[in-house]
Design a protein around this motif. Sequence first.
Motif, mmCIF file in Angstrom:
data_model
loop_
_atom_site.group_PDB
_atom_site.id
_atom_site.type_symbol
_atom_site.label_atom_id
_atom_site.label_comp_id
_atom_site.label_asym_id
_atom_site.label_seq_id
_atom_site.Cartn_x
_atom_site.Cartn_y
_atom_site.Cartn_z
ATOM 1 N N TYR A 168 0.875 -1.184 0.000
ATOM 2 C CA TYR A 168 0.000 0.000 0.000
ATOM 3 C C TYR A 168 0.904 1.224 0.000
ATOM 4 O O TYR A 168 2.092 1.149 0.338
ATOM 5 N N GLN A 169 0.341 2.345 -0.394
ATOM 6 C CA GLN A 169 1.102 3.584 -0.519
ATOM 7 C C GLN A 169 1.041 4.357 0.805
ATOM 8 O O GLN A 169 0.102 5.101 1.068
ATOM 9 N N VAL A 170 2.066 4.152 1.618
ATOM 10 C CA VAL A 170 2.089 4.771 2.937
ATOM 11 C C VAL A 170 2.205 6.299 2.827
ATOM 12 O O VAL A 170 1.475 7.043 3.490
ATOM 13 N N ASP A 171 3.123 6.757 1.972
ATOM 14 C CA ASP A 171 3.335 8.210 1.844
ATOM 15 C C ASP A 171 2.085 8.910 1.323
ATOM 16 O O ASP A 171 1.741 10.002 1.778
ATOM 17 N N LEU A 172 1.415 8.294 0.358
ATOM 18 C CA LEU A 172 0.194 8.890 -0.177
ATOM 19 C C LEU A 172 -0.877 8.976 0.898
ATOM 20 O O LEU A 172 -1.594 9.978 1.007
ATOM 21 N N MET A 173 -0.993 7.923 1.716
ATOM 22 C CA MET A 173 -1.974 7.918 2.799
ATOM 23 C C MET A 173 -1.696 9.049 3.783
ATOM 24 O O MET A 173 -2.608 9.764 4.214
ATOM 25 N N ASP A 174 -0.433 9.217 4.135
ATOM 26 C CA ASP A 174 -0.069 10.282 5.086
ATOM 27 C C ASP A 174 -0.334 11.669 4.499
ATOM 28 O O ASP A 174 -0.819 12.564 5.196
ATOM 29 N N ARG A 175 -0.004 11.838 3.216
ATOM 30 C CA ARG A 175 -0.226 13.142 2.582
ATOM 31 C C ARG A 175 -1.716 13.470 2.507
ATOM 32 O O ARG A 175 -2.122 14.611 2.729
ATOM 33 N N VAL A 176 -2.518 12.463 2.194
ATOM 34 C CA VAL A 176 -3.967 12.683 2.111
ATOM 35 C C VAL A 176 -4.517 13.093 3.466
ATOM 36 O O VAL A 176 -5.274 14.074 3.582
ATOM 37 N N ASN A 177 -4.150 12.370 4.519
ATOM 38 C CA ASN A 177 -4.646 12.693 5.860
ATOM 39 C C ASN A 177 -4.176 14.073 6.302
ATOM 40 O O ASN A 177 -4.940 14.847 6.892
#
Length: 313
Positions: A168-177
Amino acid sequence: MAFRPNCCNFAAQFYVRTLIIMKRRRKNAGNRRGMQLVTLCISTSMVLVLLGLVVFSVLTSHNLSQWVKENLTVTVMLKDEVTSNEAKLLCRDLYHRPYSRNIDYISREQALKEQSEAMGSDPSEFLGINPFSATLELQMKSDYANRDSLKWISAELKKNAKVADVTYQVDLMDRVNSNLTKVNILLLVIAGLLTFISFSLISNTVRLSVYSRRFLIHTMKLVGASWGFIRRPFMKNGLVVGILAALIAIGVLGGCVYGLYYYEPNMMTIITWRELAITAGAVLLFGIIITTVSSYISVNKFLRMSAGELYKI
């Protein structure tokens, strides 16, 4: 004997002219008052449109955040020896987990077909084997779309003997949140500032409307009318203006939403009737409260003034 008829005629003409002048003045005063009400209604509705947009944005930002989180995908890659029936049993088991919202099973054959169409050639023709693995595309509920939850969910999935890897895309998840949190805070700050500014603007507009009748307020006070009796028509007038302005603002906002739906129908997955109803109710409530409170404050200001002070302002 000839002098009396002339005096009577002169008195009659003077009386008629006085009535005509008074009628014209009342008409002009009524026209000015009508223009003031129209101006007050239009200016109030414009401010309420801005307030409604902010309220609508704050409400839909939560749905947008939830939609973005629920469309982030966790890819579960299965081992080559896992059969289609075993994969379907694993899907059924994962559906009962509290974090699962939707699961798509992509077989090795389907993955090969999709990649062949995307690449324009079949990799199995020159490799001799199907290089793709069967996968499960897991979409989670928004409450679990964060780094901490994904960490233990990934560890739990990897314990299964049928699972080869979880990505899964950890960095994308963090940026979205992070971005969604910043947007929500910014919208709340704008809502607070706009509420203060709108109250000041509408209050000044209402004060100008009451200002034109300050001497009428003073006259009513001189003849013994109570403050509540004097305030009542101004409060009713403010209530009517607030309702009319709110209805105009709601109509404008409704037109904007319809235009958005016309050009992008998929937006209705984020915009629901709940958000529309709350926005309309908030605009109506803001319109009534701001205009009535402003009328109350403005009338009280002139009620406290003496006749000399009324001439100085």
